[in-house]
Every structure is written in structure tokens, then in C-alpha cells.
Design an enzyme around this catalytic site. Structure first.
Site, PDB file in Angstrom:
ATOM      1  N   HIS A   1       0.830  -1.096  -0.026  1.00 49.47           N
ATOM      2  CA  HIS A   1      -0.156   0.104   0.042  1.00 49.47           C
ATOM      3  C   HIS A   1       0.929   1.022   0.028  1.00 49.47           C
ATOM      4  O   HIS A   1       0.627   2.353   0.575  1.00 49.47           O
ATOM      5  CB  HIS A   1      -0.887   0.125   1.143  1.00 49.47           C
ATOM      6  CG  HIS A   1      -2.086  -1.036   0.929  1.00 49.47           C
ATOM      7  ND1 HIS A   1      -3.155  -0.817   0.438  1.00 49.47           N
ATOM      8  CD2 HIS A   1      -2.329  -2.378   1.653  1.00 49.47           C
ATOM      9  CE1 HIS A   1      -4.074  -1.869   0.555  1.00 49.47           C
ATOM     10  NE2 HIS A   1      -3.413  -2.669   1.200  1.00 49.47           N
TER      11      HIS A   1
ATOM     12  N   ASP B   1      -0.974  -5.077   6.028  1.00 49.94           N
ATOM     13  CA  ASP B   1      -1.924  -5.692   5.496  1.00 49.94           C
ATOM     14  C   ASP B   1      -1.462  -6.172   3.714  1.00 49.94           C
ATOM     15  O   ASP B   1      -0.992  -5.149   3.235  1.00 49.94           O
ATOM     16  CB  ASP B   1      -3.288  -5.497   5.511  1.00 49.94           C
ATOM     17  CG  ASP B   1      -3.267  -4.053   5.064  1.00 49.94           C
ATOM     18  OD1 ASP B   1      -2.440  -3.156   5.113  1.00 49.94           O
ATOM     19  OD2 ASP B   1      -4.517  -3.675   4.443  1.00 49.94           O
ATOM     20  N   GLU B   2      -2.176  -6.959   3.341  1.00 50.21           N
ATOM     21  CA  GLU B   2      -2.176  -7.248   1.729  1.00 50.21           C
ATOM     22  C   GLU B   2      -0.786  -6.843   1.067  1.00 50.21           C
ATOM     23  O   GLU B   2      -0.764  -6.239   0.072  1.00 50.21           O
ATOM     24  CB  GLU B   2      -3.379  -6.067   1.334  1.00 50.21           C
ATOM     25  CG  GLU B   2      -4.615  -6.657   1.427  1.00 50.21           C
ATOM     26  CD  GLU B   2      -5.880  -5.598   1.151  1.00 50.21           C
ATOM     27  OE1 GLU B   2      -7.113  -6.246   1.181  1.00 50.21           O
ATOM     28  OE2 GLU B   2      -5.399  -4.639   0.983  1.00 50.21           O
ATOM     29  N   ALA B   3       0.332  -7.134   1.758  1.00 47.96           N
ATOM     30  CA  ALA B   3       1.652  -7.264   1.147  1.00 47.96           C
ATOM     31  C   ALA B   3       1.842  -8.290   0.257  1.00 47.96           C
ATOM     32  O   ALA B   3       2.737  -8.975   0.395  1.00 47.96           O
ATOM     33  CB  ALA B   3       2.685  -6.943   2.212  1.00 47.96           C
ATOM     34  N   HIS B   4       1.050  -8.459  -0.933  1.00 50.81           N
ATOM     35  CA  HIS B   4       1.020  -9.423  -1.771  1.00 50.81           C
ATOM     36  C   HIS B   4       2.410  -9.351  -2.735  1.00 50.81           C
ATOM     37  O   HIS B   4       2.687 -10.368  -3.213  1.00 50.81           O
ATOM     38  CB  HIS B   4      -0.266  -9.479  -2.872  1.00 50.81           C
ATOM     39  CG  HIS B   4      -1.353  -9.596  -1.939  1.00 50.81           C
ATOM     40  ND1 HIS B   4      -1.485 -10.514  -0.782  1.00 50.81           N
ATOM     41  CD2 HIS B   4      -2.549  -9.078  -2.050  1.00 50.81           C
ATOM     42  CE1 HIS B   4      -2.722  -9.971  -0.382  1.00 50.81           C
ATOM     43  NE2 HIS B   4      -3.469  -9.515  -0.988  1.00 50.81           N
TER      44      HIS B   4
END
Length: 515
Positions: A257, A320-323
Site C-alpha cells: 500500500h 496488510d495485503e503485502a502480496h
């Protein structure tokens, strides 16, 4: 009641013959620990004084109460340390804890007693709800201004009772944030988590990295003009929040993000090439360069400057959401970043993916999974909780305020499901996650992500009527809560929202207007 384009605001209630009955003590939201009606009611008149202890905190709370009541009543309501009767705000030892209070109302006056100023302030919110909804209106209204007789004794279940506002996807002005804080305070919410950075915008000035705000903050979702807070702006928000006994928790989301930061400084990218600014709503595509020294210089500078203007205890580092970050890199990144936060005197908060790394001692993890989240992920969170990591519960399919109410809701998203009012309220934080000790729950928080939220009216519509239920989950003991009584108490709030100019979703699950 007026309903238009899915937005509901209450109009003035019809005037009943004779004097309106005082609001019952047990009609308050959140539900108090104890409410015992009895004795004569107290009526605020032109001669009423607000009597306070001779301390700065008591005088400030008294001034706040007077400012609430004067416009609608038209009464002078002087704040004084002298006299008898009237409304008294008193600090004293007692079994109140840091935020509890006792309210005693009778024919001679109303006395609020608390051990700490926060308790007095929360007691004022109860007094406010016990007065007619017209007390919220401007200009002067017809009374009478009557408080039912009896005693309320009250203290919170959880110390952390929060809401989050995403100012990154869409930017909100200082005045809009202050308005939101005032709405939170009415329901004894004591924490506002500000999501200050994301792919779409960087919203806080950092002197050592000026392009973060001036360039990284120049856009928002949909290619609209963004914005950012100067340090003075941010400190104004912090001061306003403190005056409402709300603690600001700033978040800098990383290592994912981070497109707004990566676009602002090429050296933060592994390939040295800055991506363009982003105004869409996809997630998981950006990552700080974990192996670069410049990344940690950047993190150190940002955390140092933000910590210096944040008097609260916490600094949220996202996670979060550190894909686009490998698990090994994610763990290595968190190992280096968490000590930076603690070095500058703040307690780490991270989204619950932090539990897949190595949370530092004292860190809090914010759980945003779903009822249907897999057992392995829940077990990972539970293991961390049993090892000392306390949890803030924000299950997305329960308390994410940006989730649609129904398929027809104009605003919001539905990736976590549809979240009607009862679903948001009807669960118990103490037993929600299997294997998590009740003592590991720090509290609850209701996040409002702003991909589809662009105005204060949008904020209100998605926040109300769900937020009061989350506030009750955080404040009221489990045995004091049940849906059948709550829906009646919630319905009674509608007239107050109308008086405040707060629009809301008229859920068919709630008996608005006594239906």
C-alpha cells in the site's frame, strides 16, 4: 421521518399535549452498567448553573457542556466553582476506573462523579442523551429540558474503543475529521485511527521527505484532487480529539500500500524507477524495497517526525495485503521497522498479518478477517495472542463500515459480504476468535475505508446506524447487551441524529418511529 434517495434524517417530532416525558435512564447507547430510576426529575432552567471542581479539566468539560446546551436552551448556564444545585461535575475517588462515572439525578440537580476527567466527559454524553433530542439543535428551542430521576453507574468493558477513517483513498479536510470526532464522542468512542497513507495518496507532511505530501498527496481515487495535512493541521486534529477524550492513532501502511511514496521518490523502488501516481482501487501491487538502506532511512524519518507530533501511545504500521512482498522479506522488514517505532516511544499496532512475522513485545495486532477466514490464519492469530500480543477486533464482515448494507446500497463494497445493522451488533468480542483468551482482547474498532466515500454525508450514511452498535460492543458488558432491547434504544437515537444533521440508513431491522 423523511426518506429520500436512500438517506434518512429525522424531522421534528410532533409535540404531544402537556410536558414531554423525560428520557428513561435505560434508553442510553451504549447500555450503561447499571441504571436505577427513582425520585424526581431535574429540570434545567434559566437559573441553572454548571458547577465544577477548580481544576482545568473540570472547567474545560463544564465549558464543553455549556457550549452544547446554550444554543438550544437559550439559557446562560454559567460555569462556576461556587453555589449549590444545578449540574455538578465532580472528580473524586471511587470505583469508576479511568473512564467510568456515576450520574445522580433528582429534583435539586444532576451530579456527575468520576475518578478521571475522561469519565466526567463520558458522563456528559450520557446526560446529553437523557435530554430531549432538540438539545442538539440551533437556534433556541422550546423546552422543557428534563432529566429523569435516578442513578446511572457505568464503566467500559474494553479500554480500546475505536473507529478508523481512511483519508488516503479520498481526502477529508480538518473540519470534516473534527465533525467525525464529535460524532464518535457521543457514543464514548475513545480512539480514532487515521489511515494516512496508501497507494492513492500520502496525507501527512514529512519535512525530510517533502514530495510525499506535495506530490504523493496530490491525487485520490477517481483522479480527483487530493490533499494533505500540514503538521499544524494534524496537530489541530489531535487537539480537537483530545478535547473529546479521543486518542489519535496514525497509520503509515507498509511495506505494501505504498505506491504514493514510491511515486514520490524513485530511490525507494528496487529498480530506481518511480511508478506513476495511482487513482484506482486495486490492492497488493506495491511494495517498499526491503533490501535497500534508503527504505529504512525513509521509515526512520517518517516515524520520527510523526511520533513527535502524536501525543498518543500508538503508531500503526499497517502490514496488510503485502502480496508483492515475499514472506521472508515481510518478516525481515517488520523485524527492522518495529524497533524504529519503539525507539521513538510508541507502541506498535499492525494489521493481523503482523502475527505471521515476529511481533515485538507489547505490540497489538488488528484482526480484520471474516467469520469464514480459514482456521490456519485464525490459529496463527490465536497463537500470537496466547504469547502476549493483544488484539483489536475489526472483523470485516461485522464492523467494516464501508460494507454495503444490502445489494441496493449506493455506497460501499461487498467483498466481505453485506453487513446489516443486526449482523454488525450481534456478536461477542470476548468469544469471537477460537483459542484467544478473553484477556487478550484490547477492544474493537470499526474501520471506514473510503474507496466510495467522498463527502461527510457519505461518512454519516455508512457510519450510522452501525457505529453505535460497535460502540456498545466495546463499552457494555456482554450480559447487558441483547438485540431486542438494543434495536429499540437505537431507534430512539434517530431524532437526535436528525437534530444534529446526521443522515443515516433507515434499516428495516430497526423500529424507527416506534413501528
Amino acid at each position: 421521518m423523511v426518506v429520500a434517495a436512500g438517506l434518512c434524517t429525522s424531522g421534528a417530532a410532533p409535540t404531544a399535549p402537556g410536558r414531554p416525558a423525560a428520557t428513561p435512564l435505560n434508553l442510553v447507547v451504549p447500555a450503561p452498567s447499571s441504571a436505577r430510576p427513582g425520585g424526581s426529575p431535574y429540570r434545567i432552567t434559566r437559573d441553572t448553573q454548571i458547577r465544577v471542581d477548580d481544576t482545568r479539566a473540570a472547567r474545560e468539560i463544564g465549558a464543553y457542556l455549556a457550549a452544547l446546551l446554550r444554543p438550544s436552551t437559550g439559557y446562560p448556564l454559567p460555569v462556576t466553582t461556587q453555589g449549590t444545585g444545578g449540574i455538578r461535575l465532580h472528580l473524586a475517588d471511587g470505583p469508576f476506573g479511568d473512564e467510568g462515572y456515576r450520574l445522580d439525578s433528582g429534583g435539586d440537580g444532576v451530579t456527575l462523579t468520576a475518578r478521571r476527567p475522561a469519565g466526567l466527559f463520558h458522563g456528559v454524553q450520557t446526560l446529553r442523551q437523557l435530554l430531549p433530542a432538540a438539545v442538539e439543535k440551533r437556534p433556541a428551542q422550546h423546552g422543557p429540558w428534563t432529566v429523569a430521576g435516578g442513578t446511572v453507574e457505568d464503566s467500559p468493558r474494553y479500554a480500546y474503543r475505536g473507529a478508523m477513517l481512511d483519508v488516503s483513498r479520498h481526502f477529508f479536510t480538518v473540519a470534516q475529521v473534527e465533525r467525525f470526532i464529535d460524532e464518535l464522542a457521543l457514543y464514548k468512542i475513545n480512539t480514532l485511527h487515521l489511515h494516512l497513507s496508501d497507494d492513492q495518496g500520502w496525507r501527512i507532511a514529512v519535512d525530510s521527505w517533502p514530495l510525499l505530501a506535495s506530490y504523493g498527496g496530490s491525487k485520490e481515487v477517481g483522479s480527483g484532487r487530493g490533499g494533505h495535512y500540514s503538521k499544524a493541521d494534524y496537530q489541530r486534529i489531535v487537539r480537537h480529539a483530545a478535547s473529546r477524550y479521543v486518542e489519535i492513532v496514525p497509520e503509515i501502511d507498509m511495506p505494501g500500500h505504498t505506491n504514493a511514496a514510491l511515486a514520490s521518490y524513485a530511490k525507494l523502488n528496487c529498480d530506481g524507477v518511480a511508478p506513476p501516481l495511482y487513482t484506482g482501487t486495486d490492492v497488493g501491487f506495491s511494495s517498499l524495497c526491503v533490501g535497500k538502506r534508503a527504505t529504512y532511512d525513509f521509515v526512520d524519518d517518517v516515524v520520527r517526525e510523526l511520533a513527535a507530533i502524536t501525543p498518543g501511545r500508538y503508531l500503526h504500521i499497517g502490514g496488510d495485503e503485502a502480496h508483492s512482498t515475499s514472506h521472508a522479506d515481510y518478516t525481515a522488514f517488520m523485524d527492522r521497522v518495529q524497533p524504529i517505532v519503539t525507539r521513538y516511544g510508541k507502541t506498535v499496532i499492525g494489521w493481523h498479518q503482523l502475527t505471521g512475522a515476529r511481533p515485538v513485545a507489547g505490540a497489538l495486532a488488528q484482526y480484520w478477517g471474516l467469520d469464514r477466514t480459514g482456521p490456519a490464519e485464525k490459529a496463527q492469530v490465536a497463537k500470537a495472542a496466547r504469547s502476549g500480543t493483544r488484539l483489536i477486533l475489526s472483523p470485516a464482515d461485522r464492523v467494516y463500515l464501508d460494507m454495503k448494507y444490502t445489494r441496493d446500497t449506493r455506497l460501499g463494497k461487498d467483498w466481505a459480504g453485506l453487513v446489516e445493522v443486526r449482523r454488525s451488533y450481534d456478536w461477542d468480542p470476548g468469544t469471537y476468535l477460537p483459542g484467544v483468551p478473553a484477556s487478550a482482547i484490547a477492544g474493537v474498532e470499526a474501520p471506514l475505508w473510503s474507496e466510495t466515500i467522498a463527502t461527510s454525508a457519505d461518512i454519516d450514511y455508512m457510519t450510522f446506524p452501525r457505529l453505535p452498535g460497535v460502540a456498545e460492543l466495546g463499552w457494555s458488558r456482554a450480559g447487558a447487551r441483547d438485540w431486542s432491547s438494543y434495536r429499540v434504544r437505537l431507534a430512539a437515537q434517530a431524532e437526535r441524529w436528525g437534530a444534529m444533521g446526521v443522515g443515516y440508513y433507515p434499516s428495516p431491522q430497526v423500529p424507527w418511529g416506534g413501528r
